[in-house]
Design an enzyme around this catalytic site. Structure first.
Site, mmCIF file in Angstrom:
data_model
loop_
_atom_site.group_PDB
_atom_site.id
_atom_site.type_symbol
_atom_site.label_atom_id
_atom_site.label_comp_id
_atom_site.label_asym_id
_atom_site.label_seq_id
_atom_site.Cartn_x
_atom_site.Cartn_y
_atom_site.Cartn_z
ATOM 1 N N GLN A 35 85.963 50.101 40.855
ATOM 2 C CA GLN A 35 85.389 51.167 39.943
ATOM 3 C C GLN A 35 85.894 50.831 38.323
ATOM 4 O OE1 GLN A 35 86.429 54.908 41.870
ATOM 5 N NE2 GLN A 35 88.763 54.097 41.980
ATOM 6 N N ASP A 90 95.687 60.661 41.719
ATOM 7 C CA ASP A 90 96.214 60.871 41.126
ATOM 8 C C ASP A 90 97.830 61.572 41.068
ATOM 9 O OD1 ASP A 90 95.607 64.096 41.282
ATOM 10 O OD2 ASP A 90 93.889 62.763 40.802
ATOM 11 N N GLU A 109 94.201 56.240 49.860
ATOM 12 C CA GLU A 109 93.627 55.604 48.831
ATOM 13 C C GLU A 109 93.265 54.533 48.754
ATOM 14 O OE1 GLU A 109 92.413 57.581 45.289
ATOM 15 O OE2 GLU A 109 91.407 55.837 45.357
ATOM 16 N N ASP A 141 90.424 52.439 53.027
ATOM 17 C CA ASP A 141 89.288 53.686 53.340
ATOM 18 C C ASP A 141 89.764 54.474 54.507
ATOM 19 O OD1 ASP A 141 87.037 53.858 54.884
ATOM 20 O OD2 ASP A 141 87.784 51.729 54.846
ATOM 21 N N GLY A 142 89.557 56.394 53.573
ATOM 22 C CA GLY A 142 89.726 57.337 54.203
ATOM 23 C C GLY A 142 89.003 57.371 55.958
ATOM 24 N N ASP A 159 90.306 64.546 48.539
ATOM 25 C CA ASP A 159 90.255 64.982 47.697
ATOM 26 C C ASP A 159 89.388 63.800 46.549
ATOM 27 O OD1 ASP A 159 90.838 65.164 44.764
ATOM 28 O OD2 ASP A 159 92.714 65.016 45.289
ATOM 29 N N THR A 161 86.083 61.213 44.745
ATOM 30 C CA THR A 161 85.356 61.188 43.870
ATOM 31 C C THR A 161 83.656 62.515 43.782
ATOM 32 O OG1 THR A 161 83.772 59.299 44.223
ATOM 33 C CG2 THR A 161 85.889 58.651 42.344
ATOM 34 N N ASP A 162 82.667 62.424 43.011
ATOM 35 C CA ASP A 162 81.650 63.572 43.562
ATOM 36 C C ASP A 162 80.821 62.409 44.657
ATOM 37 O OD1 ASP A 162 81.715 64.810 41.658
ATOM 38 O OD2 ASP A 162 80.822 63.354 39.992
HETATM 39 N N1 SPD Z 1 83.205 65.587 39.211
HETATM 40 C C1 SPD Z 1 84.544 65.050 39.484
HETATM 41 C C2 SPD Z 1 84.930 65.935 40.461
HETATM 42 C C3 SPD Z 1 86.560 65.059 40.369
HETATM 43 C C4 SPD Z 1 87.086 66.115 42.161
HETATM 44 N N2 SPD Z 1 88.327 65.145 42.209
HETATM 45 C C5 SPD Z 1 89.441 65.018 40.969
HETATM 46 C C6 SPD Z 1 90.610 64.210 41.764
HETATM 47 C C7 SPD Z 1 91.727 64.752 41.885
HETATM 48 N N3 SPD Z 1 93.067 64.716 42.272
#
Ligand code: SPD
Length: 290
Positions: A35, A90, A109, A141-142, A159, A161-162
């Site tokens: 990414q 993060d 991660e 990968d999970g 946790d 991404t979208d």
């Molecule tokens: N639209 C973004 C949503 C992100 C959700 N995960 C964020 C990771 C933060 N630890």
């Protein structure tokens, strides 16, 4: 109307709407094998991490998202020992998990670069959780990790991404089936599940997929200013415990015993988070429970 001066960064939510931040500086912009990773410093929210143009976390409001992702489930569990976090490079969720007396927190991660950059630039978010003796960081990968892993977990936290694009698999029935078999009998899974305003279909799909596998499923909410539309959903699947029905006195006792200090989460917020607006209840078929 304030003047629009300087450098701005926009997250485009769709073709007609975006959220824009004035920048103090761009810190990093690079492409990993997975990414585009950007770190910027904004005037309003401090440092911010973006993946493929979507805001993931910011110094100013990360506590809302991470506390709400982690504490409702962990305070529901009487004795959580082993926790898996998928994504969360993060370190913000890991930090909150380690506030509980868990024996082991494993963070899986996919993108090593996210972890590396977060360690350097976002230590105010992780609070050095990566260095904690109870934490194990695995770059993988999970889904593959969970297929291989033999030992069970008390809680799995997604946790990611979208719930669109490359993360979709983490919201699928197959993944929830795998998660179910990887959890102990009091186990739970909690996942961020997107914007109730801009990703309602994804929220519904996550909830209905989880509900097919877990006896109990709940959507709950928090307002995260840097996320599209602010009102953000989390979806929780549980084998045994019903989080909104655990007496607040029990959660309070656990909070005190575990010495959990928070800035957003509290018991009233926990109770209110499971109360859903009418349009969302309708979208979920009025079945936000067992
Ligand atoms: N639209 C973004 C949503 C992100 C959700 N995960 C964020 C990771 C933060 N630890």
């Amino acid at each position: 109307m304030p003047e629009k001066k300087g450098l701005w960064q926009t997250e485009y939510i769709n073709t007609d709407y975006g959220q824009t931040y004035r920048l103090k500086r761009k810190i990093v912009s690079e492409k990993s094998p997975y990414q585009k990773i950007e770190l910027v410093e904004t005037f309003e929210f401090g440092k911010m991490l973006l993946l493929d143009g979507a805001v993931q976390t910011s110094e100013k409001d990360e506590f809302i998202y991470h506390e709400m992702l982690v504490h409702p489930a962990l305070l529901t569990h009487p004795k959580p020992n082993r926790v898996l976090i998928i994504g969360g490079g993060d370190g913000g969720a890991l930090r909150r998990v380690l506030e509980h007396p868990v024996e082991e927190a494993i963070l899986v991660e996919m993108d090593q670069k996210v972890v590396e950059l977060s360690k350097v630039y976002l230590s105010s978010i992780s609070n050095y959780a990566f260095d904690n003796k109870r934490a194990t960081i695995i770059i993988d990968d999970g889904f593959s990790f969970l297929k291989r892993e033999k030992k069970k977990f008390d809680l799995i936290i997604v946790d990611s991404t979208d719930p669109v694009g490359k993360a979709t698999v983490l919201f699928s029935k197959d993944f929830y089936q795998l998660a179910f078999s990887s959890l102990n009998e009091e186990g739970m899974i909690v996942t961020q599940s997107g914007s109730v305003f801009y990703q309602l279909d994804e929220v519904r799909q996550t909830f209905f997929n989880l509900k097919k596998i877990f006896p109990y499923a709940y959507v709950y909410l928090a307002s995260v200013p840097t996320y599209p539309g602010s009102l953000w959903s989390f979806t929780l699947g549980s084998k045994l415990h019903l989080p909104p029905l655990i007496p607040l006195s029990v959660k309070k006792e656990r909070m005190i015993k575990r010495k959990i200090k928070t800035r957003y989460y509290n018991l009233e917020v926990d109770l209110a988070a499971f109360a859903l607006p009418t349009f969302l209840k309708e979208a979920l078929g009025e079945t936000n429970s067992s």
